[in-house]
Design an enzyme around this catalytic site. Structure first.
Site, mmCIF file in Angstrom:
data_model
loop_
_atom_site.group_PDB
_atom_site.id
_atom_site.type_symbol
_atom_site.label_atom_id
_atom_site.label_comp_id
_atom_site.label_asym_id
_atom_site.label_seq_id
_atom_site.Cartn_x
_atom_site.Cartn_y
_atom_site.Cartn_z
ATOM 1 N N GLU A 22 0.833 -1.211 0.000
ATOM 2 C CA GLU A 22 0.000 0.000 0.000
ATOM 3 C C GLU A 22 0.864 1.257 0.000
ATOM 4 O O GLU A 22 0.561 2.230 -0.682
ATOM 5 C CB GLU A 22 -0.898 0.039 1.241
ATOM 6 C CG GLU A 22 -2.027 -0.939 1.230
ATOM 7 C CD GLU A 22 -2.808 -0.878 2.521
ATOM 8 O OE1 GLU A 22 -3.953 -0.424 2.462
ATOM 9 O OE2 GLU A 22 -2.263 -1.267 3.574
ATOM 10 N N LYS A 99 -11.228 4.054 1.771
ATOM 11 C CA LYS A 99 -10.119 3.437 1.039
ATOM 12 C C LYS A 99 -10.757 2.531 0.005
ATOM 13 O O LYS A 99 -11.420 1.547 0.333
ATOM 14 C CB LYS A 99 -9.220 2.634 1.964
ATOM 15 C CG LYS A 99 -8.045 1.979 1.217
ATOM 16 C CD LYS A 99 -7.228 1.088 2.120
ATOM 17 C CE LYS A 99 -6.382 1.913 3.028
ATOM 18 N NZ LYS A 99 -5.370 1.080 3.742
#
Length: 120
Positions: A22, A99
């Site tokens: 990420e 997200k």
């Protein structure tokens, strides 16, 4: 108080998260922000000086999303809320951070955190 200014579906690409992937490849994030404040004065005066400048609010959120790094979306939302409460006459703020396509097993569009903070 029921007066609200909303900034909806602000989209950013950020390198936040716990995993190395990420932090390296990034993810798309969406942010909503609701400012609760008294809009009587600007409603009567029709002057920007009497209200919150939404362009400045957007700039604050954009700066947080693009120029800082966080492990958790909870921390992103908290920083946004505190910055808005510090820099404006906003009495209360509701922040949602999503997200998109999170890196977890399963089929889901996003994970969202919502928090509500008040001045004082």
């Amino acid at each position: 108080m029921s007066d609200v200014i909303r900034l909806q579906n602000m989209i950013f690409y950020g390198y936040h998260g716990v995993s190395a992937a990420e932090k390296e490849t990034g993810r798309r994030y969406e942010v909503d922000c609701e400012l609760i404040l008294d809009l009587t004065q600007p409603g009567e005066s029709d002057k920007l000086v009497d209200t919150v400048n939404y362009a400045q609010v957007y700039q604050t959120i954009e700066d947080i999303m693009n120029n800082k790094r966080y492990a958790l979306i909870e921390a992103i939302a908290e920083d946004i809320a505190q910055q808005i409460l510090n820099d404006t006459r906003t009495e209360e703020v509701i922040v949602r951070v999503r997200k998109m396509i999170p890196p977890i097993p399963g089929n889901l569009d996003y994970i969202e955190v919502e928090l509500k903070r008040s001045r004082g």
